[in-house]
Design a protein around this motif. Structure first.
Motif, PDB file in Angstrom:
ATOM      1  N   LEU A  88      57.882 -75.078  54.993  1.00 31.14           N
ATOM      2  CA  LEU A  88      57.150 -76.343  55.025  1.00 31.14           C
ATOM      3  C   LEU A  88      55.712 -76.174  55.496  1.00 31.14           C
ATOM      4  O   LEU A  88      54.804 -76.793  54.954  1.00 31.14           O
ATOM      5  CB  LEU A  88      57.885 -77.346  55.923  1.00 31.14           C
ATOM      6  CG  LEU A  88      59.176 -77.866  55.301  1.00 31.14           C
ATOM      7  CD1 LEU A  88      59.992 -78.635  56.304  1.00 31.14           C
ATOM      8  CD2 LEU A  88      58.865 -78.736  54.097  1.00 31.14           C
ATOM      9  N   VAL A  89      55.497 -75.324  56.506  1.00 30.84           N
ATOM     10  CA  VAL A  89      54.154 -75.210  57.076  1.00 30.84           C
ATOM     11  C   VAL A  89      53.180 -74.574  56.086  1.00 30.84           C
ATOM     12  O   VAL A  89      52.070 -75.072  55.896  1.00 30.84           O
ATOM     13  CB  VAL A  89      54.171 -74.399  58.395  1.00 30.84           C
ATOM     14  CG1 VAL A  89      52.775 -73.975  58.778  1.00 30.84           C
ATOM     15  CG2 VAL A  89      54.781 -75.219  59.507  1.00 30.84           C
ATOM     16  N   VAL A  90      53.589 -73.487  55.434  1.00 31.36           N
ATOM     17  CA  VAL A  90      52.641 -72.755  54.589  1.00 31.36           C
ATOM     18  C   VAL A  90      52.084 -73.629  53.447  1.00 31.36           C
ATOM     19  O   VAL A  90      50.875 -73.753  53.314  1.00 31.36           O
ATOM     20  CB  VAL A  90      53.257 -71.433  54.086  1.00 31.36           C
ATOM     21  CG1 VAL A  90      52.358 -70.772  53.078  1.00 31.36           C
ATOM     22  CG2 VAL A  90      53.522 -70.503  55.254  1.00 31.36           C
ATOM     23  N   PRO A  91      52.938 -74.273  52.632  1.00 25.90           N
ATOM     24  CA  PRO A  91      52.370 -75.132  51.586  1.00 25.90           C
ATOM     25  C   PRO A  91      51.579 -76.308  52.163  1.00 25.90           C
ATOM     26  O   PRO A  91      50.490 -76.621  51.669  1.00 25.90           O
ATOM     27  CB  PRO A  91      53.600 -75.651  50.844  1.00 25.90           C
ATOM     28  CG  PRO A  91      54.713 -74.785  51.237  1.00 25.90           C
ATOM     29  CD  PRO A  91      54.394 -74.243  52.580  1.00 25.90           C
ATOM     30  N   LEU A  92      52.105 -76.920  53.237  1.00 26.09           N
ATOM     31  CA  LEU A  92      51.425 -78.086  53.814  1.00 26.09           C
ATOM     32  C   LEU A  92      50.022 -77.727  54.274  1.00 26.09           C
ATOM     33  O   LEU A  92      49.051 -78.407  53.944  1.00 26.09           O
ATOM     34  CB  LEU A  92      52.225 -78.593  55.013  1.00 26.09           C
ATOM     35  CG  LEU A  92      53.036 -79.866  54.824  1.00 26.09           C
ATOM     36  CD1 LEU A  92      53.812 -80.178  56.097  1.00 26.09           C
ATOM     37  CD2 LEU A  92      52.106 -81.024  54.491  1.00 26.09           C
ATOM     38  N   GLN A  93      49.910 -76.638  55.053  1.00 27.16           N
ATOM     39  CA  GLN A  93      48.605 -76.300  55.598  1.00 27.16           C
ATOM     40  C   GLN A  93      47.660 -75.857  54.488  1.00 27.16           C
ATOM     41  O   GLN A  93      46.461 -76.141  54.535  1.00 27.16           O
ATOM     42  CB  GLN A  93      48.721 -75.243  56.689  1.00 27.16           C
ATOM     43  CG  GLN A  93      48.983 -73.842  56.189  1.00 27.16           C
ATOM     44  CD  GLN A  93      49.222 -72.868  57.331  1.00 27.16           C
ATOM     45  OE1 GLN A  93      49.489 -73.272  58.447  1.00 27.16           O
ATOM     46  NE2 GLN A  93      49.132 -71.593  57.056  1.00 27.16           N
ATOM     47  N   THR A  94      48.189 -75.192  53.440  1.00 28.96           N
ATOM     48  CA  THR A  94      47.333 -74.727  52.352  1.00 28.96           C
ATOM     49  C   THR A  94      46.785 -75.912  51.559  1.00 28.96           C
ATOM     50  O   THR A  94      45.586 -76.001  51.302  1.00 28.96           O
ATOM     51  CB  THR A  94      48.130 -73.785  51.427  1.00 28.96           C
ATOM     52  OG1 THR A  94      48.740 -72.788  52.221  1.00 28.96           O
ATOM     53  CG2 THR A  94      47.221 -73.147  50.410  1.00 28.96           C
TER      54      THR A  94
END
Lengths: 416, 339
Positions: B91-97
């Motif tokens: 969840l974090v990687v796509p969200l932050q990108t």
């Protein structure tokens, strides 16, 4: 520009690394022999995990008084993370001489040989509560002197109690009465009994039903017994009725907070709640009672810390003498007055109860309190138990107990 | 020996001479500790004295076995930490990108007034201490905190965020009537957890931490995207405009492909950073509620410093290292194939 990497440099680099490794190895094994460079100077270092300025000042004063008498310098340091700082000290062979040890950490330090077992050498070894000596005894060796202790009691909000039409005669002494008064105290804003979602609170019901986590020698796990199941089912029943709730479900970090914010009319806590109440909720009037008896009688849990002395200390004799002076009845009563802990020696109990009569129920608990399991690996099992207890209300008590039975038995087997 | 190779050899020697201090420092403070930790992960060292001393024994793969295949509590804890972090990363990687790219496009576009201000504002969370932000988050997401207040305006009853161990996927499944594990999922599992437990999704508490991570890291990633956007040059965009491409088409077919190298950097940094998450856990939740925010990095710390199981702690760290390397390589291969 392109500079070719000399082929010969790679082995050279490797050699340099190996050399550095060997040097480091020599360096650290060299210190093995002199047993802690910092302590050989004759100065004692004392590392404590302090609850606040009151505790720090009291310990500093007591240690300074001992230094004056004995002529040995000693310095008190407050740890920001006690476990981590101790670990660094043990790994570098330069630990503090005297430090706090919790029952959770005891087994690990005993297993790696960091702790000096001095309990039986103490002049006042016979004065401590037998229960507390047990807590710091591993394989029949009494390792360290209990510093102080606490038991759990039932803490009651006086105002809400009276508003619900209850009197002193209604203070519950059985499970049924507890259930009944919790029901009377429960209304839209307040739940009758609120406590932290952990074994260290819920587990107090086990001895009341006649259960325990392990047998007396700590060799067999006895978690999935009928007694424990009865206790856990009773707690679950109160939660399902809505008359008991976890502090986390009330939006508080621990039972004391839920109690202070008057979200819960009663809670299960130790005498440390006094500090929180006078600091954060001075307007909430409360009283303390012994925990109600279950089908098998009274029961509660005891928590304690000890004064550990490092095996690698260069000055063990002085360290033992310091601990003796810190555990005298007079000194413990001074600590009790300064920061509210309960003395670990029986001779001070009467005086303590006289000085703070409202805490008499906590002292009374010492006679029948059970120690939480403290064998090696038990702390991890307990934290797993805590995780499962969070789901108690809608969970299956039998499944929780049998899962913990398996993990605790595995930890006990590995320990032997 | 020709003259040319002599010169080259001299250059090589000088080169090594110049980098020697850096190599020595890196070797002493990076390589050496890593090698020692590797040794600890194969030893029975319990935290007293030097791990290289004579009484420390070699135990082979025992520590790795304890966390990977023993069937005990250590394995279950490790499995739990991998599950938690898996959902965290996913969840974090796509969200932050996406957030970072969006912010970068916004700040880059010339329509926006006061770009300097917004750039600073968006970057601010990244330079603030993560401990401070975690504490702020604990307040925002408390039962009576601002987040639940706002949810209240919308008529929603916010959860008790940091105390709520329920898995989000389990909640969704419960919503469509699947409350209990089907026997096919409950009976089998991996790393000490049943497949049903693996399917729990991030707990409500972990979701709050996921939002926290996206909030703090997107500023740094935004900076990388802004630098890349500045490097693209306006003529390409203008060429697309002349060809009649819409804003979306220019973004999708011109800007995005040109951002590919930066995208790789951002995804890799995000992946590595989020697998290693530690400080928010240490300061914020200590792994609770019900172990749903335990991560491998925190578990490694806990095993070593609290339980004195230094071998297992080191073993966890090296398994985490392998996971990160494998995933980074996989990601690199994936991004390359697409071209």
């Amino acid at each position: 520009m392109k500079i070719p990497l000399g082929r010969r440099s790679i082995p050279a680099l490797g050699l340099a690394m190996a050399g550095a490794l060997a040097l480091a190895a020599c360096g650290s094994s060299g210190t093995d022999d002199d047993g802690g460079s910092g302590s050989s100077s004759g100065k004692l270092t004392v590392l404590i995990g302090s609850s606040g300025d009151a505790e720090t000042d009291a310990v500093k004063q007591a240690v300074a008084a001992w230094s004056e008498d004995s002529g040995v310098d000693a310095e008190v340091t407050v740890a920001s993370d006690l476990a981590q700082q101790l670990s660094q000290g043990f790994a570098s062979n330069n630990p503090p001489d005297v430090f706090y040890v919790s029952t959770d950490a005891l087994a690990g330090y005993v297993a790696n040989g960091s702790l000096y077992a001095y309990g039986d050498d103490l002049d006042n070894a016979g004065d401590f509560y037998p229960n507390l000596v047990d807590a710091f005894t591993v394989d029949d060796t009494f390792y360290c002197a209990p510093k102080d202790f606490s038991t759990l009691g039932l803490v009651i909000n006086k105002t809400l109690w009276e508003q619900a039409g209850l009197t002193d005669a209604d203070v519950p002494t059985t499970w049924d009465q507890l259930d009944a008064v919790a029901g009377k105290l429960t209304n839209g804003h307040v739940v009758g009994l609120g406590f932290s979602p952990e074994y260290a609170r819920v587990g107090a019901f086990f001895p009341q039903a006649g259960g325990a986590m392990t047998n007396d020698d700590g060799t067999e796990a006895t978690v999935d017994t009928d007694e424990n199941l009865e206790a856990l089912t009773f707690v679950q029943k109160m939660m399902k009725e809505g008359v008991a709730a976890y502090s986390s479900d009330l939006g508080a970090d621990w039972g004391g907070e839920a109690f202070g914010k008057q979200q819960a009319a009663m809670t299960i806590e130790g005498n440390w709640i006094a500090g929180a109440m006078s600091n954060d909720y001075p307007d909430v009037a409360y009283t303390v009672a012994e925990l109600p008896a279950g089908p098998a009688g009274k029961g509660t849990l005891a928590f304690t810390n000890c004064w550990g002395i490092a095996e690698d200390s260069g000055n063990k004799e002085d360290a033992v003498s310091l601990v003796e002076s810190l555990t005298t009845p007079e000194q413990q009563l001074a600590f009790a007055q300064a920061f509210g802990v309960m003395p670990s020696v029986e001779t001070a109990a009467a005086q303590y109860a006289q000085a703070s009569p409202e805490f008499e129920p906590f002292i009374a608990g010492a006679d029948y309190a059970q120690n939480p399991p403290a064998e090696q690996g038990a702390a991890d099992v307990i934290s797993d138990f805590n995780a499962q207890l969070e789901g108690l209300k809608d969970g299956d008590p039998e499944a929780i107990l049998s899962s913990v039975q398996g993990t605790l038995q595995a930890a006990l087997d590995a320990d032997q | 020996v020709t003259r040319r190779t002599t010169i080259a050899r001299g250059r090589t020697r000088d080169g090594w001479l110049f980098v020697a201090p850096a190599v020595a420092v890196l070797g002493l403070f990076l390589l050496l500790p890593v090698l020692m930790a590797l040794w600890v992960s194969f030893s029975d060292w319990r935290g007293r004295g030097s791990p290289l001393s004579g009484d420390v024994g070699f135990v082979g793969l025992d520590n790795y076995r304890a966390i990977l295949s023993d069937g005990g509590l250590a394995e279950r804890d490790f499995g739990t930490s991998i599950r938690n972090t898996f959902y965290y990363v996913v969840l974090v990687v796509p969200l932050q990108t996406v957030l970072a790219l969006g912010l970068a496009m916004l700040v880059h576009s010339r329509i926006l007034r006061g770009r300097g201000f917004f750039r600073t504002a968006f970057y601010f969370p990244s330079v603030t201490s993560s401990v401070a932000i975690t504490v702020l988050w604990l307040f925002l997401f408390s039962t009576t905190g601002s987040v639940n207040e706002v949810l209240g305006w919308l008529g929603l009853n916010g959860p008790n965020w940091f105390q709520d161990p329920r898995g989000v996927l389990h909640l969704l499944l419960g919503g469509i009537g699947v409350d209990d594990a089907p026997s096919s999922l409950a009976g089998h599992g991996f790393l000490g957890l049943t497949w049903w437990d693996w399917l729990s999704g991030p707990s409500v508490a972990l979701v709050a931490l996921i939002l926290l991570a996206s909030f703090t890291t997107s500023g740094t990633m935004m900076l990388l995207f802004i630098a890349a956007l500045n490097g693209i040059g306006e003529e390409i965009d203008e060429a697309g405009l002349v060809d009649g491409a819409s804003t979306w088409q220019r973004f999708r077919h011109l800007t995005l492909p040109l951002l590919r190298p930066t995208m790789f950097t951002v995804l890799t940094l995000g992946l590595i950073g989020s697998w290693q998450v530690f400080d928010q856990i240490y300061t914020g939740t200590q792994g609770g509620p019900a172990k749903t925010t335990v991560t491998p990095a925190y578990l490694s710390f806990h095993a070593a410093f609290e339980s004195q199981q230094w071998g297992q702690g080191a073993a966890i760290a090296f398994v985490l290292f392998v996971i990160i390397v494998v995933l980074t390589l996989a990601q690199r291969a994936l991004l390359r194939d697409n071209t």
